[in-house]
Design a protein around this motif. Structure first.
Motif, PDB file in Angstrom:
ATOM      1  N   TYR A  40       0.837  -1.185   0.000  1.00  0.00           N
ATOM      2  CA  TYR A  40       0.000   0.000   0.000  1.00  0.00           C
ATOM      3  C   TYR A  40       0.875   1.239   0.000  1.00  0.00           C
ATOM      4  O   TYR A  40       2.072   1.168   0.273  1.00  0.00           O
ATOM      5  N   ASN A  41       0.264   2.388  -0.318  1.00  0.00           N
ATOM      6  CA  ASN A  41       1.068   3.587  -0.499  1.00  0.00           C
ATOM      7  C   ASN A  41       0.313   4.836  -0.081  1.00  0.00           C
ATOM      8  O   ASN A  41      -0.879   4.802   0.209  1.00  0.00           O
ATOM      9  N   ARG A  42       1.051   5.932  -0.037  1.00  0.00           N
ATOM     10  CA  ARG A  42       0.500   7.274   0.067  1.00  0.00           C
ATOM     11  C   ARG A  42       1.225   8.140  -0.951  1.00  0.00           C
ATOM     12  O   ARG A  42       2.402   7.882  -1.283  1.00  0.00           O
ATOM     13  N   LEU A  43       0.542   9.180  -1.454  1.00  0.00           N
ATOM     14  CA  LEU A  43       1.005   9.889  -2.639  1.00  0.00           C
ATOM     15  C   LEU A  43       0.984  11.401  -2.447  1.00  0.00           C
ATOM     16  O   LEU A  43       0.234  11.933  -1.628  1.00  0.00           O
ATOM     17  N   ILE A  44       1.803  12.071  -3.264  1.00  0.00           N
ATOM     18  CA  ILE A  44       1.774  13.531  -3.335  1.00  0.00           C
ATOM     19  C   ILE A  44       2.185  13.947  -4.740  1.00  0.00           C
ATOM     20  O   ILE A  44       3.070  13.334  -5.349  1.00  0.00           O
ATOM     21  N   GLY A  45       1.534  14.955  -5.275  1.00  0.00           N
ATOM     22  CA  GLY A  45       1.870  15.445  -6.601  1.00  0.00           C
ATOM     23  C   GLY A  45       3.087  16.354  -6.578  1.00  0.00           C
ATOM     24  O   GLY A  45       3.302  17.124  -5.636  1.00  0.00           O
ATOM     25  N   LEU A  46       3.892  16.261  -7.626  1.00  0.00           N
ATOM     26  CA  LEU A  46       5.027  17.147  -7.845  1.00  0.00           C
ATOM     27  C   LEU A  46       4.748  17.992  -9.079  1.00  0.00           C
ATOM     28  O   LEU A  46       3.833  17.700  -9.858  1.00  0.00           O
ATOM     29  N   GLU A  47       5.531  19.004  -9.277  1.00  0.00           N
ATOM     30  CA  GLU A  47       5.384  19.809 -10.487  1.00  0.00           C
ATOM     31  C   GLU A  47       5.874  19.025 -11.702  1.00  0.00           C
ATOM     32  O   GLU A  47       6.506  17.977 -11.572  1.00  0.00           O
ATOM     33  N   ASP A  48       5.556  19.533 -12.892  1.00  0.00           N
ATOM     34  CA  ASP A  48       5.984  18.932 -14.165  1.00  0.00           C
ATOM     35  C   ASP A  48       5.332  17.578 -14.416  1.00  0.00           C
ATOM     36  O   ASP A  48       5.881  16.723 -15.126  1.00  0.00           O
ATOM     37  N   PRO A 141      -3.030   9.593 -16.588  1.00  0.00           N
ATOM     38  CA  PRO A 141      -2.070   9.516 -15.478  1.00  0.00           C
ATOM     39  C   PRO A 141      -2.601  10.249 -14.254  1.00  0.00           C
ATOM     40  O   PRO A 141      -3.244  11.301 -14.362  1.00  0.00           O
ATOM     41  N   PRO A 142      -2.354   9.718 -13.062  1.00  0.00           N
ATOM     42  CA  PRO A 142      -3.000  10.258 -11.855  1.00  0.00           C
ATOM     43  C   PRO A 142      -2.351  11.504 -11.287  1.00  0.00           C
ATOM     44  O   PRO A 142      -2.927  12.122 -10.390  1.00  0.00           O
ATOM     45  N   ALA A 143      -1.169  11.893 -11.762  1.00  0.00           N
ATOM     46  CA  ALA A 143      -0.425  12.956 -11.089  1.00  0.00           C
ATOM     47  C   ALA A 143      -1.240  14.236 -10.921  1.00  0.00           C
ATOM     48  O   ALA A 143      -1.208  14.878  -9.875  1.00  0.00           O
ATOM     49  N   GLY A 144      -1.975  14.624 -11.947  1.00  0.00           N
ATOM     50  CA  GLY A 144      -2.719  15.870 -11.895  1.00  0.00           C
ATOM     51  C   GLY A 144      -3.887  15.865 -10.937  1.00  0.00           C
ATOM     52  O   GLY A 144      -4.402  16.922 -10.572  1.00  0.00           O
TER      53      GLY A 144
END
Length: 202
Positions: A40-48, A141-144
């Motif tokens: 399992y994980n936890r996430l955070i968005g970065l720029e670019d 893609p999920p980043a945004g």
């Protein structure tokens, strides 16, 4: 191929999250579970268009397949930046560019996210797990969609005793000025511009 995200592994998810938050000075957002590998994980968005995940074995899950991805079955020691992941637009067509041991791919799902990803049969990526995994998103893609950190990756440094061979393998699939390969003991290090100034994640 292009850089998609970075992964920080820990013996527990709490350790991976704490290490990431302390290094960058930002809180991680929620994540989810990967039934196939019992992680399992936890996430955070970065720029670019990038993102960062903290990942660990889920003690409450029984994996459908082992060895687990990212060599997590053999992970020891403190939490650290452990892996980096590239994005392919057509993994089936491009996987021949990867070292033979890194060409096997599997289908993954987490919630409404679906993707293909290279996972060696023994869980260990080439060059002591420093070679990137490669994925192909089968949706946006999920980043945004992630909480944003205000952090931007400025440099990713790979250290390995076979630096020249690693560089040659990477030149086949990636051209990213943020990437540097140098000789040394196997290690990953990322530098970021953050709201708190320059930060380093190891």
């Amino acid at each position: 191929m292009i850089l998609d995200h970075l992964a920080v592994a820990g013996q527990t998810l709490q350790e991976a999250v704490a290490h990431t938050e302390e290094a960058l000075g930002i809180p991680l957002g929620p994540g989810g579970r990967h039934a196939r590998y019992g992680t399992y994980n936890r996430l955070i968005g970065l720029e670019d268009g990038l993102y960062l995940e903290a990942i660990a074995i889920d003690p409450d899950a029984r994996p459908e397949e082992q060895p687990r991805w990212f060599n997590l079955d053999r992970f020891e020691g403190p939490a650290r930046l452990s892996n980096w992941i590239l994005r392919s637009g057509d993994l089936e067509a491009e996987k021949h560019l990867l070292p033979p041991h890194a060409q096997r791919h599997v289908s993954m799902q987490r919630g409404d996210l679906r993707w293909l990803m290279t996972v060696p049969a023994d869980g260990l990526l080439p060059f002591d797990n420093l070679f990137p995994a490669v994925l192909q998103w089968q949706a946006e893609p999920p980043a945004g969609k992630l909480p944003q950190s205000g952090c931007r990756l400025t440099r990713l440094v790979l250290s390995h005793p076979e630096a020249a061979e690693l560089q040659t393998a990477l030149d086949r699939i990636l051209n990213d000025p943020r990437l540097k390969v140098e000789a040394g003991e196997p290690a990953l290090m990322a530098e970021f511009a953050t709201p708190h100034g320059p930060r380093v994640l190891r």
